[in-house]
Motif scaffolding. Structure first.
Motif, PDB file in Angstrom:
ATOM      1  N   ALA A  26       8.222  13.027 -17.626  1.00  0.00           N
ATOM      2  CA  ALA A  26       9.332  13.899 -18.027  1.00  0.00           C
ATOM      3  C   ALA A  26       8.841  15.204 -18.645  1.00  0.00           C
ATOM      4  CB  ALA A  26      10.246  13.170 -19.005  1.00  0.00           C
ATOM      5  N   GLY A  27       7.584  15.259 -19.049  1.00  0.00           N
ATOM      6  CA  GLY A  27       7.032  16.484 -19.621  1.00  0.00           C
ATOM      7  C   GLY A  27       7.475  16.695 -21.055  1.00  0.00           C
ATOM      8  N   LEU A  28       7.634  17.949 -21.440  1.00  0.00           N
ATOM      9  CA  LEU A  28       8.006  18.292 -22.809  1.00  0.00           C
ATOM     10  C   LEU A  28       9.524  18.223 -22.975  1.00  0.00           C
ATOM     11  CD1 LEU A  28       5.659  21.366 -23.402  1.00  0.00           C
ATOM     12  CD2 LEU A  28       5.379  19.040 -24.271  1.00  0.00           C
ATOM     13  N   GLN A  35       9.840  14.920 -32.152  1.00  0.00           N
ATOM     14  CA  GLN A  35       8.857  14.006 -32.735  1.00  0.00           C
ATOM     15  C   GLN A  35       7.565  14.741 -33.072  1.00  0.00           C
ATOM     16  OE1 GLN A  35       8.456  10.918 -29.797  1.00  0.00           O
ATOM     17  NE2 GLN A  35       9.885   9.580 -30.881  1.00  0.00           N
ATOM     18  N   LEU A  36       7.141  15.611 -32.182  1.00  0.00           N
ATOM     19  CA  LEU A  36       5.910  16.363 -32.397  1.00  0.00           C
ATOM     20  C   LEU A  36       6.068  17.323 -33.577  1.00  0.00           C
ATOM     21  CD1 LEU A  36       3.058  16.692 -31.359  1.00  0.00           C
ATOM     22  CD2 LEU A  36       3.911  18.314 -29.680  1.00  0.00           C
ATOM     23  N   GLU A  60      -1.785  24.546 -19.977  1.00  0.00           N
ATOM     24  CA  GLU A  60      -0.433  25.118 -19.861  1.00  0.00           C
ATOM     25  C   GLU A  60       0.542  24.355 -20.745  1.00  0.00           C
ATOM     26  OE1 GLU A  60       1.011  25.399 -15.858  1.00  0.00           O
ATOM     27  OE2 GLU A  60      -0.737  26.543 -15.188  1.00  0.00           O
ATOM     28  N   THR A  61       0.475  23.035 -20.697  1.00  0.00           N
ATOM     29  CA  THR A  61       1.373  22.196 -21.495  1.00  0.00           C
ATOM     30  C   THR A  61       1.118  22.413 -22.979  1.00  0.00           C
ATOM     31  OG1 THR A  61       1.370  20.568 -19.709  1.00  0.00           O
ATOM     32  CG2 THR A  61       2.196  19.842 -21.849  1.00  0.00           C
ATOM     33  N   GLU A  64       2.464  25.803 -24.043  1.00  0.00           N
ATOM     34  CA  GLU A  64       3.931  25.777 -24.066  1.00  0.00           C
ATOM     35  C   GLU A  64       4.430  25.061 -25.317  1.00  0.00           C
ATOM     36  OE1 GLU A  64       7.755  24.243 -21.414  1.00  0.00           O
ATOM     37  OE2 GLU A  64       5.734  24.072 -20.580  1.00  0.00           O
ATOM     38  N   ALA A  65       3.839  23.896 -25.608  1.00  0.00           N
ATOM     39  CA  ALA A  65       4.235  23.138 -26.799  1.00  0.00           C
ATOM     40  C   ALA A  65       3.952  23.947 -28.067  1.00  0.00           C
ATOM     41  CB  ALA A  65       3.500  21.798 -26.846  1.00  0.00           C
ATOM     42  N   ALA A  66       2.795  24.593 -28.123  1.00  0.00           N
ATOM     43  CA  ALA A  66       2.440  25.398 -29.293  1.00  0.00           C
ATOM     44  C   ALA A  66       3.446  26.529 -29.495  1.00  0.00           C
ATOM     45  CB  ALA A  66       1.028  25.957 -29.138  1.00  0.00           C
ATOM     46  N   GLY A  67       3.824  27.179 -28.408  1.00  0.00           N
ATOM     47  CA  GLY A  67       4.791  28.265 -28.511  1.00  0.00           C
ATOM     48  C   GLY A  67       6.155  27.795 -28.981  1.00  0.00           C
ATOM     49  N   LEU A  68       6.608  26.680 -28.439  1.00  0.00           N
ATOM     50  CA  LEU A  68       7.923  26.155 -28.810  1.00  0.00           C
ATOM     51  C   LEU A  68       7.965  25.668 -30.257  1.00  0.00           C
ATOM     52  CD1 LEU A  68       8.715  24.192 -25.528  1.00  0.00           C
ATOM     53  CD2 LEU A  68       9.887  26.249 -26.348  1.00  0.00           C
TER      54      LEU A  68
END
Length: 100
Positions: A26-28, A35-36, A60-61, A64-68
């Motif tokens: 499902a990805g991010l 939770q993260l 890339e993932t 993306e997670a860091a930016g969000l």
């Protein structure tokens, strides 16, 4: 933004850590990011692994997670990556000071 020395210090700390969660097909998802976000507030430094079946690019993932989550990308090795974000309420990790 982390300096090279700070990033290197965090890599050393993360070296002994085990991944606390996994990203699946499902990805991010929104629930994963929530939770993260809580994990970053509690721990400041988290290691995440991506399942091979997810077919996601690690860097890339991670970016993306860091930016969000307004976190800093520390490193990506294989199917694992590390993020850092200073805790607002209970900072624990003392980063080396950048030289002026």
């Amino acid at each position: 933004m982390l300096t090279g020395k700070q990033r290197s210090y965090l890599k050393g700390l993360a070296n002994t850590e085990k991944p606390i969660t996994q990203i699946g097909k499902a990805g991010l998802t929104e629930s994963f990011l929530e939770q993260l976000d809580l994990a970053l507030e509690a721990r400041e430094l988290v290691k995440i692994s991506i399942l091979e079946t997810a077919l996601l690019d690690t860097k890339e993932t991670a970016n993306e997670a860091a930016g969000l989550l307004k976190a800093d990308f520390v490193q990506a090795i294989g199917n694992r990556f590390v993020l850092f974000r200073r805790s607002k309420n209970n900072p624990k990790i003392q980063l080396p000071r950048p030289k002026n």
